[in-house]
Design a protein around this motif. Structure first.
Motif, PDB file in Angstrom:
ATOM      1  N   ASP A  97      -1.715   3.554   5.465  1.00 37.28           N
ATOM      2  CA  ASP A  97      -2.098   4.122   4.074  1.00 37.28           C
ATOM      3  C   ASP A  97      -0.889   4.151   3.213  1.00 37.28           C
ATOM      4  O   ASP A  97       0.207   4.669   3.488  1.00 37.28           O
ATOM      5  CB  ASP A  97      -2.169   5.706   4.231  1.00 37.28           C
ATOM      6  CG  ASP A  97      -2.961   6.401   2.891  1.00 37.28           C
ATOM      7  OD1 ASP A  97      -3.353   5.674   1.973  1.00 37.28           O
ATOM      8  OD2 ASP A  97      -3.003   7.349   3.024  1.00 37.28           O
TER       9      ASP A  97
ATOM     10  N   TRP B 241      -1.087   2.732  -3.356  1.00 35.43           N
ATOM     11  CA  TRP B 241      -2.258   2.005  -3.623  1.00 35.43           C
ATOM     12  C   TRP B 241      -3.099   3.161  -4.417  1.00 35.43           C
ATOM     13  O   TRP B 241      -4.437   2.630  -4.804  1.00 35.43           O
ATOM     14  CB  TRP B 241      -2.946   1.421  -2.603  1.00 35.43           C
ATOM     15  CG  TRP B 241      -2.067   0.198  -2.182  1.00 35.43           C
ATOM     16  CD1 TRP B 241      -1.073  -0.189  -2.416  1.00 35.43           C
ATOM     17  CD2 TRP B 241      -2.763  -0.622  -0.802  1.00 35.43           C
ATOM     18  NE1 TRP B 241      -0.579  -1.227  -1.728  1.00 35.43           N
ATOM     19  CE2 TRP B 241      -1.663  -1.823  -0.782  1.00 35.43           C
ATOM     20  CE3 TRP B 241      -3.583  -0.682  -0.240  1.00 35.43           C
ATOM     21  CZ2 TRP B 241      -1.876  -2.887   0.119  1.00 35.43           C
ATOM     22  CZ3 TRP B 241      -3.770  -1.767   0.754  1.00 35.43           C
ATOM     23  CH2 TRP B 241      -3.014  -2.709   0.806  1.00 35.43           C
ATOM     24  N   LYS B 242      -2.812   4.137  -4.346  1.00 38.02           N
ATOM     25  CA  LYS B 242      -3.665   5.289  -4.956  1.00 38.02           C
ATOM     26  C   LYS B 242      -3.410   5.661  -6.434  1.00 38.02           C
ATOM     27  O   LYS B 242      -4.062   6.500  -6.827  1.00 38.02           O
ATOM     28  CB  LYS B 242      -3.601   6.571  -4.163  1.00 38.02           C
ATOM     29  CG  LYS B 242      -4.151   6.338  -2.679  1.00 38.02           C
ATOM     30  CD  LYS B 242      -3.857   7.571  -2.003  1.00 38.02           C
ATOM     31  CE  LYS B 242      -4.298   7.312  -0.526  1.00 38.02           C
ATOM     32  NZ  LYS B 242      -3.897   8.558   0.394  1.00 38.02           N
ATOM     33  N   ARG B 243      -2.413   4.947  -6.847  1.00 45.43           N
ATOM     34  CA  ARG B 243      -1.796   5.143  -8.267  1.00 45.43           C
ATOM     35  C   ARG B 243      -1.976   3.904  -9.269  1.00 45.43           C
ATOM     36  O   ARG B 243      -1.873   2.774  -8.793  1.00 45.43           O
ATOM     37  CB  ARG B 243      -0.276   5.460  -8.065  1.00 45.43           C
ATOM     38  CG  ARG B 243      -0.052   6.722  -7.618  1.00 45.43           C
ATOM     39  CD  ARG B 243       1.376   7.064  -7.727  1.00 45.43           C
ATOM     40  NE  ARG B 243       2.213   6.111  -7.230  1.00 45.43           N
ATOM     41  CZ  ARG B 243       2.981   6.331  -6.347  1.00 45.43           C
ATOM     42  NH1 ARG B 243       3.222   7.390  -5.699  1.00 45.43           N
ATOM     43  NH2 ARG B 243       3.900   5.125  -5.772  1.00 45.43           N
TER      44      ARG B 243
ATOM     45  N   GLU C  11       0.654   5.211  -0.557  1.00 44.29           N
ATOM     46  CA  GLU C  11       0.558   6.171  -1.638  1.00 44.29           C
ATOM     47  C   GLU C  11       0.415   5.412  -2.820  1.00 44.29           C
ATOM     48  O   GLU C  11      -0.193   5.697  -3.565  1.00 44.29           O
ATOM     49  CB  GLU C  11       1.578   7.113  -1.654  1.00 44.29           C
ATOM     50  CG  GLU C  11       1.174   8.210  -0.680  1.00 44.29           C
ATOM     51  CD  GLU C  11       0.081   9.136  -0.888  1.00 44.29           C
ATOM     52  OE1 GLU C  11      -0.029   9.492  -2.278  1.00 44.29           O
ATOM     53  OE2 GLU C  11      -0.526   9.423  -0.026  1.00 44.29           O
TER      54      GLU C  11
END
Length: 100
Positions: A84, A88-90, A86
């Motif tokens: 995971d 890639w979530k922004r 982080e």
């Protein structure tokens, strides 16, 4: 009407990665990683023509195959929730003012 979502449930393939890299637009800005599409595409070039003794129309670049397989492996691990990022979530939103 029911939609066929089976394709969305299928893990990404190495061919999907290569196709996505080939479709990336040239001359675009880098994302948060600082890597431009042009740089990625340059790292996965494929040599046109033949090598001595080979019958294929297109010869793989071993470095390109390695990079595509690394990207593929990262995406699979992310897909399977083994990894995971982080970042890639922004996303970054940059307003572009227009005249008039």
């Amino acid at each position: 009407a029911a939609r066929d979502t089976a394709q969305l449930e299928t893990p990404i393939t190495i061919e999907d990665v290569r196709a996505a890299l080939a479709r990336m637009a040239n001359g675009k800005a880098a994302g948060p990683s600082g890597v431009t599409p042009d740089a990625l595409k340059a790292m996965v070039w494929r040599e046109e023509g033949l090598r001595d003794g080979e019958d294929e129309d297109e010869v793989d670049n071993d470095d390109a195959d390695h990079l595509a397989s690394v990207i593929h492996s990262l995406l699979l691990d992310f897909w399977e929730s083994k990894l995971d990022f982080e970042s890639w979530k922004r996303g970054i939103l940059a307003p572009v003012p227009k005249t008039g």
